[in-house]
Enzyme design. Structure first.
Site, PDB file in Angstrom:
ATOM      1  N   ASN A  56       6.242 -13.811   5.979  1.00 41.09           N
ATOM      2  CA  ASN A  56       5.488 -13.450   7.111  1.00 41.09           C
ATOM      3  C   ASN A  56       4.180 -14.190   6.665  1.00 41.09           C
ATOM      4  OD1 ASN A  56       7.387 -12.726   8.776  1.00 41.09           O
ATOM      5  ND2 ASN A  56       6.522 -10.367   8.700  1.00 41.09           N
ATOM      6  N   GLU A 115       0.778  -1.227  -0.129  1.00 44.18           N
ATOM      7  CA  GLU A 115      -0.045  -0.071  -0.173  1.00 44.18           C
ATOM      8  C   GLU A 115       0.761   1.313  -0.104  1.00 44.18           C
ATOM      9  OE1 GLU A 115      -0.295  -1.471   4.525  1.00 44.18           O
ATOM     10  OE2 GLU A 115       0.055  -2.387   2.394  1.00 44.18           O
ATOM     11  N   ASP A 173      16.030  14.773 -32.421  1.00 37.32           N
ATOM     12  CA  ASP A 173      16.199  15.404 -33.661  1.00 37.32           C
ATOM     13  C   ASP A 173      17.499  16.343 -33.687  1.00 37.32           C
ATOM     14  OD1 ASP A 173      14.984  16.725 -35.940  1.00 37.32           O
ATOM     15  OD2 ASP A 173      14.074  18.179 -34.949  1.00 37.32           O
ATOM     16  N   ASP A 209       5.870  -0.691   7.183  1.00 42.13           N
ATOM     17  CA  ASP A 209       5.766   0.316   5.902  1.00 42.13           C
ATOM     18  C   ASP A 209       6.304   1.760   6.671  1.00 42.13           C
ATOM     19  OD1 ASP A 209       4.911  -1.279   3.860  1.00 42.13           O
ATOM     20  OD2 ASP A 209       2.789  -0.877   4.401  1.00 42.13           O
ATOM     21  N   ASP A 246       7.890  16.764 -34.126  1.00 43.21           N
ATOM     22  CA  ASP A 246       8.424  15.777 -33.286  1.00 43.21           C
ATOM     23  C   ASP A 246       7.623  15.710 -32.172  1.00 43.21           C
ATOM     24  OD1 ASP A 246      11.328  16.028 -34.058  1.00 43.21           O
ATOM     25  OD2 ASP A 246      11.157  17.913 -33.121  1.00 43.21           O
TER      26      ASP A 246
END
Length: 855
Positions: A672, A288, A330, A701, A608
């Site tokens: 885990n 997440e 270019d 986290d 381009d």
């Protein structure tokens, strides 16, 4: 005769089936017939004006598998009562969707800019007379009048032309005007297929013409550019990596959830509790924080690039920069300055001669034809104007001894200009222009102090001088003179019996850092290709100066005959593509991507824009057209390519930190979750409560939020890096089970050594699991020795803080609320020993896994 240099033809565009042939001159269309065709073919708009509704755009954004996974995880988290976690996930998803929405809006804005660059009205013959017609109402079969300053309102074929010269730079990138002839005269030209064709969006520099429109709207070449810009950009390397990773995680989650639910239900656990436990495992596997980690990492890279005068419009472009292995550009205004400079001046036989420059300077210095309106258009759009400016910007010789008497202005028919100057003893007519035309007027040539007559052998010799300069990529003007008697006025008839002084040559020079940057890119594993609408001679000259090996040059007409698979093979082996159209540039980019290359493209013109849109990372400059800037992901605020190399390094650093999160999260979380699934087979209770699983995952986290600040190994940024699903899968399948083995060891110690209760078991595994999976960041964050590669201070502090918090949490008032209970000190000693040995084993396996993947 040709304007100095070689003009750039546009590959033929075949009109769609059903479009009308050119009518007879003077016929035009009736108002009724024009209305019928307008209903049949639609408005003459290069891109449809309809915009996708905001609601539809938002719905399409949810098609991303990772977004779906995160929203499901957030919903489940909220149902389980963890509102804070759910809000965090929802906010992260919202930020990701906003960024994606902005990119979609940019594509629409680019198409709108393109629509604004074409003529709002045109002069068409309706009902037998010339009338002003809105450009959007022009239809196939219309006869239109073209005069100086007009924008061509559609693709078509010339019926009549008088000294007609068009600026085709928007489509070709070629700065000099192109002369056009009517269809009946075009067969005598070098390129009849193109010399009688006109295109929507190009402009009339001088002269006049009448054309029959054959193609309108999106079917025109200009419309093809607009259509490509209005569509969603092709999948980039960043998008592909996210999609593949999302699918990998989705498959693992579905299998694990189904397995755990069936097993726990079969073992007579409460079905609702079993489902809740299985879903909690799924949330635990869900990355997440991945969007937030990516956004923070790339944002920091963008801020650092801003310090180098580079604006990053699309954050994912930074990661694509790091993965880029092919850089296409270019030529004019990107690799070169975009301004002509005088490179040399030689005599008739090729020897250096300062007198040639003096005569050329006198001609440009005293030429005043640029004061009139037509010549000012020449100066803006091409012609001799830029070359005169290049001469005047060069060294200024002393011209006080010369006084202007008269001039014969430049025109596109003669392709030369003359001035008459007087000295104390003589009147001199000086003529400068296209070598082919000037040489035919010369009877003598300057050879030191002598002026011998031409014979055919000598004429061929001096012709080879300017042809050699042209072949070397230079634009060339011839300079000739003769003494003349004073008279009241001079005309083109006086341009005769001239003495050829020699030639002045011009080039669009490389930007100062171009060659060095290209060499650096080569050393860093990035190949460079030139894709230009200009001619092959100029392109080869630029490539050699930039340090590239030109090899075989592939031209646009060759590409037109190739299949996409054939082009893909050729594109990999080719360094220079010349005389290519916008659509062909786009095909080259897509062909390289189809062969697995991550492609960057740099350009500054309308022609381009499709390639900027299609590339993995589009790069433009602040002086580019609005369309090119809108289509690009990155804008350079000052000339120069040195910032590209810095951008590549930033991209590789950013990708290195994102990979750390992916490798750690996938392997540790999988380990885990696998441990929990396996433990549910023999434990009489759940190995960890759902709320504890979510808290464990949240703290893990949280510890990784500072990964974007981490240092990256120098070895990692030495070459392009790609999303490697094989490496991620290997870490999951090898490192994950090692984590599970230590979890099983922890289960044994908790049950048989400490003989813990259910609450103590939950607590003990929570502490051990959080410590091992969090501290492993110090091992996985580097390819080499973790003691030699130092982590950033923020990462070190957050990881240690999370581990300490997890150990102390059971002793706080919050512990019992979450189902935790205090543990004996001896258990913490076990956790320390287990963590140290676990990290040691992971270090050994990690080196082998990285070694197998070529790190």
């Amino acid at each position: 005769m040709k304007i100095p240099g070689v003009s750039n033809p546009i590959p033929t565009t075949t009109p769609p089936s059903g479009h009308q042939p050119a009518p007879a001159l003077g016929a035009g269309l009736s108002s009724d017939e024009a209305q019928r065709r307008l209903a049949q073919y639609g408005p003459n708009e290069p891109a449809a004006e309809e915009r996708t509704s905001i609601l539809k755009q938002i719905v399409l954004l949810f098609a991303n598998p990772l977004i779906v996974i995160l929203l499901i995880a957030a919903t489940i988290t909220a149902v389980l009562g963890e509102l804070a976690d759910a809000v965090i996930i929802f906010v992260i998803v919202a930020l990701s969707l906003v960024l994606d929405f902005v990119q979609t809006y940019r594509s629409q804005r680019a198409a709108e800019h393109l629509r604004a660059t074409v003529a709002p009205t045109a002069t068409a013959m309706r009902d037998g007379k010339w009338v002003e017609v809105p450009r959007r109402d022009i239809v196939p079969g219309d006869v239109v009048l073209l005069t100086a300053g007009d924008l061509v309102p559609g693709d078509g074929v010339l019926i009549e032309a008088r000294d007609l010269h068009l600026n085709e730079a928007p489509l070709t990138g070629e700065s000099l005007p192109v002369e056009k002839w009517p269809a009946r005269a075009a067969d005598a030209t070098a390129n009849p297929a193109e010399s009688n064709r006109v295109y929507l969006g190009t402009s009339v520099v001088s002269g006049s013409g009448i054309a029959s429109v054959t193609v309108t709207g999106a079917a025109t070449m200009f419309g093809d550019i607009a259509t490509r810009l209005a569509t969603r950009a092709p999948e980039t390397e960043f998008d592909r990596g996210i999609r593949q990773y999302s699918l990998l995680i989705t498959r693992v989650i579905l299998l694990l959830v189904l397995f755990v639910f069936l097993v726990t239900s079969a073992l007579h656990h409460n079905p609702l509790q079993a489902l809740t436990f299985a879903v909690a495992l799924a949330v635990g596997l869900t990355p997440e924080f991945l969007p937030m980690i990516i956004t923070i990492t790339l944002s920091q890279g963008a801020l650092r690039m801003a310090q180098h005068k580079t604006i990053v419009k699309n954050l994912s472009a930074i990661q694509n920069f790091g993965s880029m292995d092919t850089f296409c550009s270019d030529k004019t205004g990107t690799l070169t300055t975009g301004e002509m400079t005088l490179e040399g001046h030689v005599g008739a036989m090729g020897e250096p001669d300062d007198r040639v420059f003096l005569l050329a300077y006198l001609n440009s210095y005293h030429e005043t034809g640029l004061d009139n309106q037509e010549a000012q258009a020449v100066l803006r759009h091409g012609g001799t104007g830029p070359l005169d400016l290049a001469i005047l910007r060069h060294d200024h010789p002393n011209v006080e001894a010369y006084r202007k008497v008269d001039e014969i202005p430049f025109d596109f028919d003669r392709r030369r200009q003359s001035v008459v100057v007087e000295t104390a003893t003589d009147h001199i007519l000086i003529t400068k222009g296209a070598p082919e035309g000037i040489l035919s007027l010369c009877t003598l040539y300057q050879d030191g102090e002598k002026t011998p007559e031409f014979d055919e052998v000598l004429r061929d010799q001096t012709r080879r001088v300017y042809e050699t300069l042209n072949a070397d990529g230079y634009r060339v003007l011839a300079v000739a003179f003769r003494s003349t008697v004073p008279q009241s006025a001079y005309t083109a008839a006086d341009e005769r019996d001239l003495t050829l002084a020699g030639y002045v040559s011009f080039a669009d020079p490389l930007l100062p850092d171009t060659a060095a940057t290209i060499a650096t890119l080569r050393d860093e594993g990035v190949s460079v290709k030139i894709i230009t609408g200009d001619n092959e001679l100029v392109a080869r000259h630029v490539a050699v100066e930039a340090g590239l090996e030109p090899g075989r040059i592939v031209l646009g007409d060759e590409i037109e005959r190739m299949t996409d698979p054939g082009l893909a093979v050729v594109a990999e082996k080719t360094t220079i593509f010349a005389r290519v159209s916008p659509a062909q540039k786009n095909r080259i980019i897509l062909a390289l991507k189809a062969r697995g290359h991550v492609v960057g493209y740099m350009g500054d013109g309308i022609n381009d824009a499709p390639s900027l849109h299609a590339a993995d990372v589009g790069i433009s400059v602040t002086s580019a057209t609005d369309v090119a800037r809108d289509a690009a992901d990155i804008i350079l605020l000052q000339p120069g390519l040195d910032v590209l190399q810095e951008g590549i390094l930033e991209g590789r650093r950013a990708f290195g930190n994102v990979m750390k999160y992916l490798l750690m999260g996938t392997s540790s979380n999988f380990g885990n979750m696998f441990s929990m699934a396996a433990a549910s087979l023999f434990l009489p209770f759940l190995p960890m409560l759902p709320i504890q699983i979510l808290l464990n995952n949240f703290l893990y986290d949280l510890a990784q939020v500072t990964i974007p600040t981490d240092n990256v190994d120098p070895s990692f940024i030495q070459k392009p890096r790609r999303w490697d699903m094989g490496l991620i899968r290997d870490f999951m399948l090898y490192i994950g089970p090692i984590s599970s083995l230590y979890d099983f060891l922890t289960f044994y110690v908790l049950l048989n050594v400490f003989q813990t209760s259910e609450a103590a078991f939950h607590t003990g595994w929570f502490v051990e699991s959080l410590a091992t999976q969090t501290l492993v960041v110090f091992i996985i964050r580097t390819v080499g020795n973790p003691f030699q590669s130092r982590p950033s201070r923020p990462l070190t502090l957050t990881v240690i803080a999370v581990v300490l918090f997890g150990m102390i949490l059971p002793f706080t008032a919050l512990g019992p609320v979450l189902g935790f209970t205090p543990l004996p000190a001896a258990y913490y000693l076990f956790v320390v020993l287990a963590t140290i040995t676990y990290l040691f084993i992971v270090e050994i396996v990690k080196r082998r896994l990285f070694g197998r993947r070529g790190f």
